[in-house]
Design a protein around this motif. Structure first.
Motif, PDB file in Angstrom:
ATOM      1  N   ASN A  57       0.873  -1.288  -0.047  1.00  0.00           N
ATOM      2  CA  ASN A  57       0.007  -0.005  -0.052  1.00  0.00           C
ATOM      3  C   ASN A  57       0.661   1.378   0.172  1.00  0.00           C
ATOM      4  OD1 ASN A  57      -2.865  -0.432  -0.142  1.00  0.00           O
ATOM      5  ND2 ASN A  57      -2.494  -1.853   1.796  1.00  0.00           N
ATOM      6  N   LEU A  58       2.073   1.140   0.568  1.00  0.00           N
ATOM      7  CA  LEU A  58       3.060   2.272   0.459  1.00  0.00           C
ATOM      8  C   LEU A  58       3.203   2.541  -0.919  1.00  0.00           C
ATOM      9  CD1 LEU A  58       5.431   1.637   3.506  1.00  0.00           C
ATOM     10  CD2 LEU A  58       3.309   3.156   3.226  1.00  0.00           C
ATOM     11  N   ARG A  59       3.578   1.433  -1.637  1.00  0.00           N
ATOM     12  CA  ARG A  59       3.762   1.638  -3.297  1.00  0.00           C
ATOM     13  C   ARG A  59       2.656   2.242  -3.826  1.00  0.00           C
ATOM     14  NH1 ARG A  59       5.794  -4.702  -3.855  1.00  0.00           N
ATOM     15  NH2 ARG A  59       8.140  -4.181  -3.761  1.00  0.00           N
ATOM     16  N   ALA A  60       1.515   1.723  -3.366  1.00  0.00           N
ATOM     17  CA  ALA A  60       0.303   2.240  -4.313  1.00  0.00           C
ATOM     18  C   ALA A  60      -0.025   3.746  -3.936  1.00  0.00           C
ATOM     19  CB  ALA A  60      -0.902   1.458  -3.926  1.00  0.00           C
ATOM     20  N   ALA A  61       0.191   4.184  -2.571  1.00  0.00           N
ATOM     21  CA  ALA A  61       0.179   5.492  -2.180  1.00  0.00           C
ATOM     22  C   ALA A  61       1.000   6.481  -3.040  1.00  0.00           C
ATOM     23  CB  ALA A  61       0.398   5.710  -0.868  1.00  0.00           C
ATOM     24  N   VAL A  62       2.371   6.037  -3.165  1.00  0.00           N
ATOM     25  CA  VAL A  62       3.405   6.660  -3.822  1.00  0.00           C
ATOM     26  C   VAL A  62       2.954   6.851  -5.216  1.00  0.00           C
ATOM     27  CG1 VAL A  62       5.769   6.681  -4.705  1.00  0.00           C
ATOM     28  CG2 VAL A  62       5.461   6.283  -2.126  1.00  0.00           C
ATOM     29  N   ARG A  63       2.414   5.641  -5.895  1.00  0.00           N
ATOM     30  CA  ARG A  63       2.232   5.776  -7.164  1.00  0.00           C
ATOM     31  C   ARG A  63       1.243   6.833  -7.554  1.00  0.00           C
ATOM     32  NH1 ARG A  63       0.593   0.626  -7.698  1.00  0.00           N
ATOM     33  NH2 ARG A  63       2.481   0.020  -7.761  1.00  0.00           N
ATOM     34  N   HIS A  64       0.203   6.565  -6.691  1.00  0.00           N
ATOM     35  CA  HIS A  64      -1.138   7.902  -6.980  1.00  0.00           C
ATOM     36  C   HIS A  64      -0.501   9.054  -6.533  1.00  0.00           C
ATOM     37  CE1 HIS A  64      -5.072   9.487  -6.771  1.00  0.00           C
ATOM     38  NE2 HIS A  64      -4.694  10.098  -5.575  1.00  0.00           N
ATOM     39  N   LEU A  65       0.360   9.398  -5.387  1.00  0.00           N
ATOM     40  CA  LEU A  65       0.960  10.664  -5.531  1.00  0.00           C
ATOM     41  C   LEU A  65       1.486  11.480  -6.689  1.00  0.00           C
ATOM     42  CD1 LEU A  65       2.202  10.585  -1.662  1.00  0.00           C
ATOM     43  CD2 LEU A  65       0.153  11.532  -2.385  1.00  0.00           C
ATOM     44  N   ILE A  66       2.355  10.448  -7.085  1.00  0.00           N
ATOM     45  CA  ILE A  66       3.032  11.019  -8.467  1.00  0.00           C
ATOM     46  C   ILE A  66       2.234  10.880  -9.778  1.00  0.00           C
ATOM     47  CG2 ILE A  66       4.831  10.271  -9.862  1.00  0.00           C
ATOM     48  CD1 ILE A  66       6.261   8.976  -7.866  1.00  0.00           C
ATOM     49  N   TYR A  67       1.439  10.158  -9.939  1.00  0.00           N
ATOM     50  CA  TYR A  67       0.148  10.180 -11.074  1.00  0.00           C
ATOM     51  C   TYR A  67      -0.379  11.337 -10.892  1.00  0.00           C
ATOM     52  CZ  TYR A  67      -3.633   8.602 -14.106  1.00  0.00           C
ATOM     53  OH  TYR A  67      -4.370   8.760 -14.905  1.00  0.00           O
ATOM     54  N   THR A  68      -1.102  11.946  -9.615  1.00  0.00           N
ATOM     55  CA  THR A  68      -1.676  12.951  -9.810  1.00  0.00           C
ATOM     56  C   THR A  68      -1.025  14.290  -9.563  1.00  0.00           C
ATOM     57  OG1 THR A  68      -2.054  12.499  -7.117  1.00  0.00           O
ATOM     58  CG2 THR A  68      -3.668  11.579  -8.665  1.00  0.00           C
ATOM     59  N   ASN A  69       0.169  14.141  -9.770  1.00  0.00           N
ATOM     60  CA  ASN A  69       1.153  15.312  -9.620  1.00  0.00           C
ATOM     61  C   ASN A  69       1.188  16.049  -8.324  1.00  0.00           C
ATOM     62  OD1 ASN A  69       1.705  15.271 -12.332  1.00  0.00           O
ATOM     63  ND2 ASN A  69      -0.105  16.260 -12.899  1.00  0.00           N
TER      64      ASN A  69
END
Length: 876
Positions: free
Chosen positions: A563-575
């Motif tokens: 979930n840490l991976r998923a959170a970082v992925r979302h933060l980067i994807y949404t700028n």
């Protein structure tokens, strides 16, 4: 209170599990008190936070109880609800299912009136010689009672365990621990032929990659696990299970495999080299589960098995990898009744699909049997679902509210329409997706909404996380009961990890859920809530990484890694790039301890490639992580200059603490250069230490002082080096930083050994070895064994020194630590002994090659120190 056999006392890594049974709403405060008492003793509470539910999943109770050591029952006024077609409440069912030989602590609250059936249960408990009957008044009283009673129970069991200390562990449990394979929570049915065929393929040794190919829900993962368990004799050097479900970027394949193999990525060597080294010459099986998401990374496997020809990969995937050395094994559905014949009423002649349906139906409707009236419907269900295990389990879960005829009737109406809507999928994929949609379609709207929202979680999640994303959602005010309903419907799985209730979705269910969420147009909102929760979790947990809570913090973050991976992925994807940078930076110590620098580097490169506005601080963070591996693997003046730019950016952003850390990194980079400027490096390290001390950053201060000591040693100033190592150990120890204490203490012991302080060195090697065992730190254990080896060699104990040297080398090999240690001290003394007593050294080396890690540690430690860690090592 007696039992059939005394339990073995366990260590914090395999803690005693205490199963807590009670009604939920009536005893919320008491449940919290019981958890607090259990955790105070460093035991693991096993608690359904959803309570003793009206529709108890009996197989799940059994699996939880089978993993538990003590039963705690807390009863007040309510007997609990008895569901339709059930004879007893969930409360009594839990008590009934507890093994006869399990010690039971039963706490009865003083109340004015009690349900009649609960009075009857309590009366029965009074006659149970495995149960202790104990009154209490309120939650505070209960907490003290539970803590005291458990402490007494453990003391009794510890005395009893002394007589059986050398008894062998349960073979199945030992095998599961050794292989690191997930433990199946339900019976595997109908796969005996597949397991035998795969065993033959693996035993032949002619295929480097065996791919289990089939649609989602057909049971590939379960078959891979069962096959691995059935082939431990073929792979004497071990089996590792590597889940790839939450791994969506091809670049994360190597870091994830490394983590599964126990290899720390500290940036000092390329991961592919370390993995190849760890696998080289070892007969191992590596199970890679859910590979289809990163199939473009499949050629990496070819490079790995070319470098390590004795390693074998067992892969599960929905699509063929199409790489050299791959043997495809198609996983088919379970056998179903032929033609239009009904299901057999004789268990001995049933098809495997029918046997599975019956087994899972009994979990929700005890006593279910195939009869002449329902045999035709059960056969139709299994044929219509094409023998797909997950589809059959979902259908069987509906037996709680439907008859076989009702299920068959609804499938006959719904499934053809649903499969027609997904014609772009292969036939069995269509059937599985349609079955999920049918199963979900029977849920109330609020439950469907929650299931969709749960799709944002990666691999597994906690109740606290679910509640956090529920704000503003239709189910947000009733998260507990809604989640309970999804668990009961077999759409959400529930298990226990180290006393925490953990939930998960199967990959195909998660795909369906997130697809439905995206179709609803609300995916971004729920993903943002998910990311916000984990940002908050990291903010709360990260401070513990520097102090006494370090081990607990590392464990908690490891549980949430996907979930840490998923959170970082979302933060980067949404700028939300500044948030992503701060998230990564706050976990720097975690990446260092657990070895995830390659993974974080990929995130930071993606962040930089976004070409979006970011703060100077974020840019400095991103470049720091990008340059970390370059500093060790490809040192250059450009890397030194790049770290200098990080210092400037951190300073201009007003973060002097981070600037000091970057300064320490630049000095370390200078040391790696061929044309080393030792004076400049020493000057920068000293400046960094002063700044870090002023900032109160004890972790970075201790690490930097270690670097100062290593530099002084290389320059020949052993007195200064010893002074630095003393200070580093003191700083780390004072702050509770066990990991750095271990690292600094081991290097100090090596220097003391070189200085001829053999007795002092031996004490320090033993201390750091014990600390490494406590941390479950393989690399530290290897260093500790090497240190004790050096002491033994210096004292002329050739056999013991040689055995320990080989055992330490085997650990280094297994975890991929193959770079030459600048401060290795045991080799010269061992070579002297080899010349003096070659036979003893040769005998010791042969013996060392046969030692398990536990046996090697026992050989290294004095008897009294070994007694401290014996159980932990045997269960490593």
């Amino acid at each position: 209170m007696t039992g059939a056999h005394p339990p073995v006392i366990r260590t914090p890594d395999q803690r005693i599990r205490v199963f807590v049974s009670s009604t939920l709403r009536e005893l919320q405060d008491e449940r919290r008190a019981a958890r607090a008492a259990i955790e105070r003793l460093r035991l693991a509470p096993v608690m359904f936070e959803l309570g003793a539910r009206p529709h108890p999943p009996r197989e799940l109770y059994r699996s939880y109880l089978a993993q538990s050591d003590v039963f705690v029952g807390i009863y007040a006024a309510s007997y609990g609800w008895v569901a339709p077609d059930e004879a007893v409440s969930g409360l009594e069912d839990e008590y009934n299912l507890a093994p006869r030989d399990m010690p039971k602590l039963i706490y009865i609250k003083s109340v004015d009136a009690r349900d009649e059936r609960l009075e009857e249960l309590i009366a029965r408990i009074r006659t149970d010689d495995t149960a202790a009957y104990l009154p209490f008044h309120d939650a505070d009283h209960l907490e003290e009672q539970v803590a005291g009673d458990l402490a007494t129970l453990l003391a009794e069991r510890f005395d009893e365990s002394k007589a059986t200390q050398d008894a062998a562990a349960d073979p199945a449990e030992a095998a599961a621990l050794a292989t690191r394979l997930p433990a199946p929570y339900t019976t595997t049915i109908g796969r005996e032929g597949d397991i035998a065929a795969l065993r033959d393929l693996l035993a032949a040794g002619t295929h480097r990659v065996i791919s289990l190919i089939g649609p989602g829900g057909i049971g590939k993962s379960r078959l891979a696990i069962e096959t691995a368990l059935a082939t431990t004799d073929i792979f004497p050097d071990g089996t590792s299970f590597v889940p790839l479900e939450g791994v969506l970027e091809a670049g994360l394949l190597l870091p994830t495999i490394a983590y599964g193999l126990g290899i720390r990525d500290n940036g000092e060597a390329a991961l592919e080299e370390r993995i190849s080294r760890a696998l080289e010459g070892r007969r191992v099986l590596v199970v890679l589960d859910n590979f289809e998401q990163i199939v473009d990374a499949a050629p990496v496997l070819v490079r790995l098995y070319d470098a390590a020809p004795t390693a074998t990969f067992l892969v599960t995937s929905r699509i063929v990898l199409r790489i050299r050395g791959e043997q495809v094994y198609e996983v088919r559905g379970l056998t179903t009744p032929v033609d239009n014949l009904p299901a057999s009423v004789d268990p001995a002649t049933r098809s495997s699909a029918v046997a599975l349906f019956v087994d899972r139906a009994r979990a929700v409707k005890p006593g279910f049997e195939i009869t002449a009236d329902n045999a035709g419907d059960v056969a139709y269900i299994c044929r219509r679902l094409e023998g797909l295990p997950l589809a059959i389990e979902l259908a069987a879960a509906k037996m709680r509210v439907l008859t076989p005829h009702g299920i068959a009737e609804r499938l006959q109406r719904s499934l053809p329409l649903l499969t027609a809507a997904v014609r772009d999928l292969p036939e069995r994929h269509r059937t599985m997706r349609a079955t999920i949609e049918w199963s979900v379609g029977l849920l109330p709207e609020v439950q469907r909404c929650m299931l969709q929202d749960l799709g944002v979680f990666a691999t597994r999640f906690t109740l606290e996380a679910v509640e956090a994303i529920g704000a503003g959602r239709p189910w947000g005010g009733d998260a507990v009961d809604t989640l309970a309903a999804l668990v009961d419907g077999s759409l959400v799985a529930q298990t226990d990890i180290e006393g925490r209730e953990i939930y998960s979705l199967l990959a195909i269910v998660r795909e369906y859920a997130i697809g439905a969420l995206e179709d609803s147009g609300e995916a971004d909102q729920v993903r943002a809530a998910h990311a916000d929760y984990y940002v908050g979790l990291v903010d709360a947990v990260a401070p513990g990484l520097q102090g006494l809570g370090q081990a607990e913090a590392v464990g908690r973050l490891g549980l949430e890694l996907s979930n840490l991976r998923a959170a970082v992925r979302h933060l980067i994807y949404t700028n939300r790039l500044d948030d992503a940078g701060a998230f990564a930076w706050s976990l720097l110590i975690y990446w260092w301890i657990s070895g995830f620098f390659a993974e974080v580097r990929l995130w930071m490169l993606e962040l930089l490639e976004k070409q979006q506005p970011i703060s100077q601080h974020t840019r400095a963070i991103a470049w720091f992580f990008v340059l970390w591996g370059e500093m060790w693997q490809r040192p250059s003046e450009q890397v030194v200059a790049g770290l200098g730019e990080c210092i400037r950016l951190f300073t201009e952003a007003g973060d002097e603490n981070a600037a000091a850390m970057a300064l320490a990194a630049r000095a370390t980079a200078r040391v790696q250069l061929a044309d080393i400027d030792a004076g400049k490096a020493d000057e920068e390290l000293r400046e960094a230490v002063e700044k870090l001390h002023a900032a109160g950053n004890s972790w970075a201060e201790a690490i930097t002082v270690v670097s100062l000591g290593r530099l002084a040693w290389v320059r020949g100033d052993t007195a200064a080096a010893l002074e630095h190592f003393d200070r580093a150990t003191a700083v780390a120890s004072a702050s509770g930083d066990l990991f750095t204490t271990s690292v600094a203490g081991n290097i100090r012991a090596r220097l003391n050994f070189v200085r001829g302080e053999i007795d002092a060195a031996e004490r320090e090697f033993i201390e750091t070895l014990l600390l490494s065992i406590r941390l479950h730190y393989d690399e530290g254990v290897a260093y500790g064994l090497e240190g004790v080896c050096a002491v033994a060699a210096a004292r002329g104990d050739a056999w013991r020194a040689a055995a320990l040297a080989v055992a330490a080398g085997m650990i280094r090999h297994r975890i991929g630590v193959f770079d030459v240690e600048a401060f290795t001290v045991h080799v010269p003394h061992l070579e002297i002994l080899r010349a003096r007593d070659p036979q003893a050294v040769a005998d010791g080396e042969r013996a060392g090659a046969q030692l398990s890690m536990a046996e090697a540690v026992e050989l290294a430690l004095p008897a009294e120190s070994w007694a401290e860690v014996a159980t932990r090592m045997h269960r490593w």
